[in-house]
Every structure is written in C-alpha cells, then in structure tokens.
Design an enzyme around this catalytic site. Structure first.
Site, PDB file in Angstrom:
ATOM      1  N   HIS A  33       0.832  -1.201   0.000  1.00 11.09           N
ATOM      2  CA  HIS A  33       0.000   0.000   0.000  1.00 11.09           C
ATOM      3  C   HIS A  33       0.870   1.256   0.000  1.00 11.09           C
ATOM      4  O   HIS A  33       1.649   1.484   0.920  1.00 11.09           O
ATOM      5  CB  HIS A  33      -0.883  -0.021   1.256  1.00 11.09           C
ATOM      6  CG  HIS A  33      -1.886   1.083   1.326  1.00 11.09           C
ATOM      7  ND1 HIS A  33      -2.026   1.898   2.421  1.00 11.09           N
ATOM      8  CD2 HIS A  33      -2.822   1.500   0.427  1.00 11.09           C
ATOM      9  CE1 HIS A  33      -3.003   2.754   2.211  1.00 11.09           C
ATOM     10  NE2 HIS A  33      -3.503   2.540   1.012  1.00 11.09           N
ATOM     11  N   ARG A  34       0.732   2.055  -1.034  1.00 11.27           N
ATOM     12  CA  ARG A  34       1.564   3.260  -1.211  1.00 11.27           C
ATOM     13  C   ARG A  34       3.044   2.879  -1.057  1.00 11.27           C
ATOM     14  O   ARG A  34       3.845   3.648  -0.519  1.00 11.27           O
ATOM     15  CB  ARG A  34       1.166   4.359  -0.218  1.00 11.27           C
ATOM     16  CG  ARG A  34      -0.340   4.630  -0.176  1.00 11.27           C
ATOM     17  CD  ARG A  34      -0.750   5.674   0.842  1.00 11.27           C
ATOM     18  NE  ARG A  34      -2.189   5.615   1.115  1.00 11.27           N
ATOM     19  CZ  ARG A  34      -2.817   6.271   2.072  1.00 11.27           C
ATOM     20  NH1 ARG A  34      -2.146   7.097   2.851  1.00 11.27           N
ATOM     21  NH2 ARG A  34      -4.115   6.145   2.250  1.00 11.27           N
ATOM     22  N   GLU A  60       1.023  -0.603  -4.929  1.00  7.90           N
ATOM     23  CA  GLU A  60      -0.182   0.239  -5.061  1.00  7.90           C
ATOM     24  C   GLU A  60       0.247   1.692  -4.964  1.00  7.90           C
ATOM     25  O   GLU A  60       1.040   2.065  -4.079  1.00  7.90           O
ATOM     26  CB  GLU A  60      -1.183  -0.090  -3.938  1.00  7.90           C
ATOM     27  CG  GLU A  60      -2.560   0.534  -4.131  1.00  7.90           C
ATOM     28  CD  GLU A  60      -2.819   1.840  -3.402  1.00  7.90           C
ATOM     29  OE1 GLU A  60      -3.888   2.431  -3.614  1.00  7.90           O
ATOM     30  OE2 GLU A  60      -1.941   2.299  -2.635  1.00  7.90           O
ATOM     31  N   ASP A  62      -1.081   6.070  -5.749  1.00  8.26           N
ATOM     32  CA  ASP A  62      -2.196   7.014  -5.955  1.00  8.26           C
ATOM     33  C   ASP A  62      -1.756   8.097  -6.925  1.00  8.26           C
ATOM     34  O   ASP A  62      -0.704   8.700  -6.741  1.00  8.26           O
ATOM     35  CB  ASP A  62      -2.564   7.679  -4.616  1.00  8.26           C
ATOM     36  CG  ASP A  62      -2.937   6.654  -3.568  1.00  8.26           C
ATOM     37  OD1 ASP A  62      -3.972   5.994  -3.741  1.00  8.26           O
ATOM     38  OD2 ASP A  62      -2.173   6.492  -2.592  1.00  8.26           O
ATOM     39  N   HIS A  75      -1.212  10.745  -2.306  1.00  7.41           N
ATOM     40  CA  HIS A  75      -2.548  10.272  -1.917  1.00  7.41           C
ATOM     41  C   HIS A  75      -3.563  11.395  -1.769  1.00  7.41           C
ATOM     42  O   HIS A  75      -4.705  11.297  -2.230  1.00  7.41           O
ATOM     43  CB  HIS A  75      -2.455   9.490  -0.599  1.00  7.41           C
ATOM     44  CG  HIS A  75      -3.786   9.012  -0.111  1.00  7.41           C
ATOM     45  ND1 HIS A  75      -4.606   9.769   0.706  1.00  7.41           N
ATOM     46  CD2 HIS A  75      -4.468   7.863  -0.352  1.00  7.41           C
ATOM     47  CE1 HIS A  75      -5.716   9.112   0.952  1.00  7.41           C
ATOM     48  NE2 HIS A  75      -5.666   7.945   0.330  1.00  7.41           N
ATOM     49  N   ASP A 261      -0.079  -1.933   4.460  1.00  3.84           N
ATOM     50  CA  ASP A 261       1.026  -1.011   4.768  1.00  3.84           C
ATOM     51  C   ASP A 261       2.272  -1.791   5.169  1.00  3.84           C
ATOM     52  O   ASP A 261       3.387  -1.263   5.129  1.00  3.84           O
ATOM     53  CB  ASP A 261       0.643  -0.116   5.966  1.00  3.84           C
ATOM     54  CG  ASP A 261      -0.341   0.977   5.587  1.00  3.84           C
ATOM     55  OD1 ASP A 261      -0.549   1.198   4.384  1.00  3.84           O
ATOM     56  OD2 ASP A 261      -0.894   1.608   6.509  1.00  3.84           O
TER      57      ASP A 261
END
Ligand code: G3P
Ligand code: CA
Length: 266
Positions: A33-34, A60, A62, A75, A261
């Site tokens: 995540h990110r 991943e 954004d 994000h 995360d």
C-alpha cells in the site's frame, strides 16, 4: 493445497482465466500500500524500494495531476499532510511540488524524499513488480484519464491484459472513460461503506462489462460479500491491512489479493 504466489510470472499465472478457484486455493497476492507505508513515507521511492525488498507482487500507488498537467504520485489532493509545504496539488507545478520534502514528516531520516512523477516511477519500477494504480479524485483533474492512457501507451503498457497493470478508482465515470481509452487494461472499482450491498445484481452484471475487480474496504468484508463479488465473475483485492491479526484473518479468505502497509505481514 495452499501455495505462495510470488512476483510477476506467478502473479500472471494466478490470473489465468482458465484457473478454477476450487481446484487450487492460492494464497492472496501481496500488495504494498503506497509502497510500504508502514515503514517509509508513503508514495515515495524509499517506500517503493522497501516494498520490493519485502517481496510484494504489486505496488499500489495514488495518482493526481499538477497545474502543468504532470501525473504525480500522492494520496491527498493537498500536500499538507505528507510534505513540508501547503497547498493543492492541482494549483502547483511539478517543479514546485518536487521542491518539497516528502520524507521528514514520517521520520527525519527520510529527509529529501520527493513526490515522484508517474514518469519517474515507471522508469524505475515498471517491470520490477506488477502495478495497482489508483486514480484519486479524477473529477478534480480534467483529462487525467487521457494523460494516464498516453503514458501507458507510450511504453507499450496498455496491452497489459495479463493483469500486470491494473487501474482502480472509486469513480465509476472515470473507469468507464478509461475502459474506452485502455480496453486491454483490467480495471477495479473501489467500494466502501456497504455501497456494494446497495448495488443490485443487474447493475453488478452491467459493471462486469468493463470492470474486472471489485475491491472492498476491509471493514465491510464478509464471506457472503466475497461470494457475491465472485459469483458475478469479479476478482477482489481487500484493503488496507495494518496488523498481523488482520493479515492472518484475510489470508484465510479465498480472495485474490490483500493491500497492506506492512506487506511482510502477509
Ligand atoms: O488500494 C485501495 C486503497 O488504497 C484505497 O484507499 O485511501 O488508501 O487510497 P486509500
Ligand atoms: Ca490508494
């Protein structure tokens, strides 16, 4: 039978249409995540390197867009939370954004990390992991779908019907536009707040004309929901796991991937 799916080739294999989920129970794919936002400032090169080090199947990210029309990886629609600056992404040029420190807010040892442009990100990470690209608030950025399509096409990444590139968003209008621009790229719709429970079966069916993934927030996940999603032929990624307990729980579900995360918890 349960087996660990690792990296590009296995990720591709796990998505082959011919695979019957009942035949081989695959462990969900590991999605950073990110990057690895639990360990490093989110959506920075440091975070993406860490995620790769932890063996993610997907990164991943954004996407938002600058005043001068450059795609950037951040994000929020402002820089306030994750940099030492203030202001809206859409009101700043790429140069202005990249003069900000996107690392120190997380830990002083990350001072000097920058907001990456999408171009820079692809130069460095395309091919090192599969990519789960989220279009964030596309309604703020006219033609962001066209920019994304152009960038992927210029690299030949628009032929990614092997699921090495997936684009997801909460915004179904943007996803429809993307489907026309990038017909071979699998698309995912993000859902939260029980919104999917309110989608009638016939609407889910029409969604399946252009959507491959329905990706629910973890708090709304139940076996029933997963079955409903799968009954309509969608794949599913769950987001966002933050503890080992959650990782153990969701790893036991018959789902396609988990966004975390802390990708090493998976
Ligand atoms: O991958 C899904 C997840 O990233 C959506 O939530 O707010 O972390 O972008 P958010
Ligand atoms: Ca996201």
């Amino acid at each position: 039978m349960k087996k660990r799916v690792t990296f590009l080739t296995a990720a591709f294999q796990s998505f082959k249409k011919s695979r019957k989920r009942s035949e081989v129970r695959m462990k969900p794919l590991k999605i950073g995540h990110r990057g690895a936002a639990g360990y490093c400032p989110e959506n920075t090169f440091a975070s993406f390197y860490k995620a790769i080090e932890l063996g993610v199947d997907y990164l991943e990210i954004d996407l938002q867009m600058t005043k001068d029309g450059e795609l950037v990886i951040i994000h929020d629609s402002t820089v306030n939370r994750t940099t030492n600056g203030k202001g809206k992404v859409k009101d700043m040029t790429l140069q202005e954004l990249q003069s900000l420190d996107a690392g120190s807010w997380f830990d002083p040892k990350f001072m000097g990390e920058k907001i990456p442009s999408f171009h820079e990100f692809l130069n460095e990470f395309a091919g090192k992991a599969c990519l789960l690209i989220e279009l964030k608030k596309p309604s703020l950025y006219p033609n962001i779908e066209i920019k994304l399509a152009e960038e992927l096409k210029s690299r030949g990444l628009d032929k990614a019907n092997d699921h090495r590139i997936i684009v997801q968003s909460f915004d179904r209008n943007a996803l429809q536009r993307l489907h026309h621009l990038l017909p071979a790229v699998p698309l995912g719709v993000l859902v939260k707040n029980r919104s999917i429970s309110r989608i009638a079966d016939k609407d889910l069916k029409s969604l399946s004309n252009y959507i491959s993934y329905v990706n629910p927030k973890k708090t709304m996940v139940s076996k029933r929901l997963i079955k409903r999603i799968q009954r309509h032929g969608f794949k599913t990624f769950i987001w966002t796991v933050k503890t080992k307990k959650e990782a153990n729980l969701f790893n036991r579900l018959n789902i396609d991937g988990i966004v975390s995360d802390f990708p090493d918890y998976l």
